[in-house]
Design a protein around this motif. Structure first.
Motif, short mmCIF file in Angstrom:
data_model
loop_
_atom_site.label_atom_id
_atom_site.label_comp_id
_atom_site.label_asym_id
_atom_site.label_seq_id
_atom_site.Cartn_x
_atom_site.Cartn_y
_atom_site.Cartn_z
N PRO A 7 0.98 -1.40 -0.08
CA PRO A 7 -0.50 -0.28 -0.49
C PRO A 7 0.66 1.48 0.08
N GLU A 8 1.78 1.32 0.69
CA GLU A 8 2.83 2.08 0.62
C GLU A 8 3.94 2.57 0.10
N ILE A 9 3.94 1.48 -1.42
CA ILE A 9 4.46 1.96 -1.65
C ILE A 9 3.76 2.36 -3.35
N ASN A 10 2.38 1.63 -3.47
CA ASN A 10 1.85 2.34 -4.09
C ASN A 10 0.85 3.60 -4.28
N ALA A 46 2.97 6.40 -2.86
CA ALA A 46 4.36 6.95 -2.99
C ALA A 46 4.37 7.00 -4.74
N SER A 47 3.77 5.61 -5.51
CA SER A 47 5.03 6.06 -7.05
C SER A 47 3.39 6.39 -7.41
N LYS A 48 3.92 6.69 -9.06
CA LYS A 48 3.07 7.46 -10.00
C LYS A 48 2.29 6.78 -10.61
N SER A 49 2.63 5.79 -10.74
CA SER A 49 2.30 4.99 -11.15
C SER A 49 1.86 2.95 -11.08
N LEU A 50 1.75 2.34 -11.51
CA LEU A 50 1.26 1.43 -11.07
C LEU A 50 1.92 -0.04 -11.46
N ILE A 51 2.16 -1.05 -12.64
CA ILE A 51 2.29 -1.77 -13.37
C ILE A 51 2.88 -3.07 -13.03
N VAL A 52 1.76 -4.32 -13.36
CA VAL A 52 1.82 -5.18 -12.81
C VAL A 52 2.08 -6.34 -14.32
N ASP A 53 3.35 -6.72 -14.23
CA ASP A 53 4.12 -7.61 -15.47
C ASP A 53 4.25 -9.74 -14.63
N PHE A 54 3.50 -10.41 -15.71
CA PHE A 54 3.45 -11.86 -15.46
C PHE A 54 4.81 -12.41 -16.38
N ASP A 55 5.96 -12.08 -16.08
CA ASP A 55 6.98 -12.84 -16.96
C ASP A 55 7.82 -12.22 -18.01
#
Length: 624
Positions: free
Chosen positions: A548-551, A553-562
């Motif tokens: 939650p804290e990293i989210n 503080a970050s301007k954007s959040l991407i999830v990747d799957f390998d």
């Protein structure tokens, strides 16, 4: 002219008569002596037996071979053995397994070139052909198309590359996953791999479970439709000599592990259902694997707490194998245990949960009594022979499993021609296959957050990169050496875990289990970096991290799957539009994770991002 024609007619009739006589004599000779025909004389008896005849009915071939097999040969057929093949060593162990233990199901190594594997197939099949009945080897493999496998294989990267199964869950497209299966089938068969130990139809309802990344997510309906498409891609609508068999796993659903601890190990032997959702975990099998006619099914390790009268692991559990899978669901294909339920090996101790006090021979008997056909990761065929000879297991019981196993070998065409040609390797030069893999990687990426439309980034900005290969940024941005010099920070993370060091088994050390949040010191370091400059954080998700804290503080959040870094950079700089959706929830706290019920989907309290969340650049005005 008349004279010449007359002579031709006279001599032609004589020649024709002689030809017909010779032809008929040859036909009669072949009928009387089939050994003069060209065929694979696998049992070296000089005649064409039914099991050697490609034109014979399948059932006739099975019964003919079964009638010729002795107890030792039948016992060897029941094992998917670990070959221990090292491409730099001789074939002594493999030769012994095939010629002495009568094993003919072996793993295909990973770290080798395609040509080396092709040659290995042909060498091993030649050894098998030299045995008394010439039964060919079936090579099996775990998944080989993810970036994770490519990196483990080192220099030997020749497969097309695709996202993890969880990435396919983020895409949610059955047509694309069937295409993946069909391409993978062609690449597998080029190497001689004819049995895939996948897909995983398990549900990731327990976020701490290590194997989350190899599932399609937590939703049973989504998993069922993707499992079905996956199997059809590998096997086709019907099994034939171009199919790759799928061994769908792990029946009856291996996801609801107590506290998320994996059932490979004693700390995770309990599979629990506090939400009463046992039937929910069956759905991907009932609505996916079984309608697709998966050739084989693998059981998981755990003990189904409170589900069956006898509290023993699935592989020893007659109520699960015979009563549920065979009788209630009507499954008639091959059923296999997971690896190493009988004996210890360097990777882990035997997962004999609930029957720890039984001897190895007693464990073998209990597995067969449960209704299982094959033993995974074992080669103790001598114990089966002992059980049959002492009358503890009947020959008829063994024969029932042998028929199923032989059926699969025959439909694959292995008895007719198990050898490979180098021209088969041209499949790895197919650029369209590689591009399809990249397309899937692109579609799997999930954009969770995009504050003030920071993405896509403009080209030629200054970027500080941590965790992302700077080479991938070539042509897009100037990579600087310190955060202070940068316009943007690109930070790539992986899900945290609790390292295990106090074990003698290497498999336990490489399983990423336990915590989902970063330790305080590491989290402070990450937050200090993120606060330096606007940051795009990328989470390579093998399990759903608590961030939650990293989210925030970050301007954007991407999830990747390998996904490959080059694909990530393409998305970050707007070469394509993200379209993926989360196949699992992202929890908001450790407490929320601990309060979840292991078998229940979509039950994380106030998730940071819910199941199905995913943004698109099309929602923002700065995307062209």
């Amino acid at each position: 002219m008349k004279k010449i024609n007359s002579s031709w007619r006279k001599n032609g009739k004589l020649a024709l008569s002689l030809f017909l006589a010779i032809f008929l004599l040859g036909c009669n000779s072949k009928k009387e002596n089939p050994a003069t025909e060209s065929f694979r004389d696998l049992n070296k008896n000089g005649k064409l037996d039914s099991y050697e005849d490609p034109k014979a009915a399948l059932e006739d071939r099975i019964e003919d071979l079964l009638s010729q097999m002795n107890t030792e040969e039948k016992a060897g057929l029941l094992f998917n053995a670990i070959s221990g093949i090292d491409m730099g060593e001789d074939m002594g162990r493999v030769d012994s397994l095939i010629t002495k233990v009568m094993i003919n199901h072996l793993d295909m190594p990973g770290a080798a070139t395609a040509k080396e594997l092709l040659e290995l197939n042909n060498t091993v099949q030649k050894i098998a052909e030299g045995t008394r009945l010439g039964i060919p080897v079936t090579f099996y493999s775990d998944p080989r198309h993810s970036l994770r496998f490519s990196e483990a294989a080192g220099k030997d990267r020749y497969h097309s590359r695709w996202p993890s199964e969880l990435g396919f869950g983020a895409i949610g497209d059955p047509d694309l996953i069937r295409t993946f299966g069909d391409i993978s089938r062609q690449e597998y068969t080029a190497l001689g791999i004819r049995l895939a130990l996948h897909p995983m139809a398990d549900l990731a309802t327990e976020p701490r479970w290590f194997r989350t990344y190899t599932t399609f997510g937590e939703d049973a309906e989504l998993s069922a439709k993707l499992t079905k498409a996956y199997i059809l891609g590998f096997q086709g609508d019907t099994l034939n000599n171009s199919s790759v068999l799928t061994m769908t796993k792990h029946f009856p659903g291996g996801g609801p592990q107590k506290d998320g601890m994996d059932a490979h190990f004693e700390t995770g032997k309990e599979q629990v259902y506090p939400g009463g959702m046992f039937d929910y975990h069956l759905k991907p099998f009932v609505d996916g694997a079984l309608p697709a006619k998966t050739a084989q099914i693998m059981l998981y390790y755990g003990v189904p707490v409170g589900i069956t009268e006898e509290q023993v692991a699935f592989g020893f559990n007659r109520e699960i194998v015979t009563d549920l899978l065979r009788d209630s669901l009507g499954y008639q294909g091959v059923v296999c245990t997971d690896w190493a339920l009988v004996s210890d090996n360097p990777a882990k101790k035997a997962s004999a949960w609930g029957v720890e006090d039984l001897s190895q021979k007693e464990r073998v008997k209990k597995i067969l009594d449960a209704g299982v056909d094959m033993f995974g990761g074992e080669s103790c065929a001598d114990l089966v022979v002992e059980l049959v000879k002492e009358g503890s297991i009947s020959e008829a019981r063994i024969d029932a499993s042998i028929r199923r196993i032989l059926h699969d070998k025959f439909v694959l065409g292995l008895f007719d021609d198990p050898y490979l040609k180098e021209e088969n390797l041209k499949v790895f030069e197919n650029e369209s296959f590689k591009e399809k893999g990249k397309e899937a990687q692109r579609k799997s990426l999930v954009l969770l957050k995009n504050e003030k439309n920071i993405l896509p980034l403009s080209k030629n900005i200054k970027v500080f990169s941590e965790g992302l290969d700077p080479e991938a940024l070539t042509g897009y941005a100037t990579v600087v050496k310190t955060p202070q010099e940068a316009d943007i920070i690109l930070l790539k993370l992986t899900t945290p875990y609790t390292p295990v060091t106090d074990t003698n088994y290497f498999l336990e050390r490489i399983f990423h289990q336990g915590r989902l949040d970063f330790p305080d010191a590491e989290k402070r370091k990450l937050l200090d970096l993120i606060h330096t400059k606007p940051t795009v954080s990328i989470l390579t998700m093998n399990r759903p991290a608590v961030i939650p804290e990293i989210n925030t503080a970050s301007k954007s959040l991407i999830v990747d799957f390998d996904c490959e870094d080059e694909i990530l950079v393409e998305m970050i700089f707007g070469e394509f539009n993200p379209t993926g959706n989360l196949p699992i929830e992202l929890p908001s706290s450790v407490e929320a994770v601990e309060n979840q019920k292991e078998d229940v989907p979509h039950d994380s309290e106030n998730p940071l991002y819910p199941f199905g969340h995913g943004l698109s650049y099309e929602e923002y005005s700065n995307f062209e």
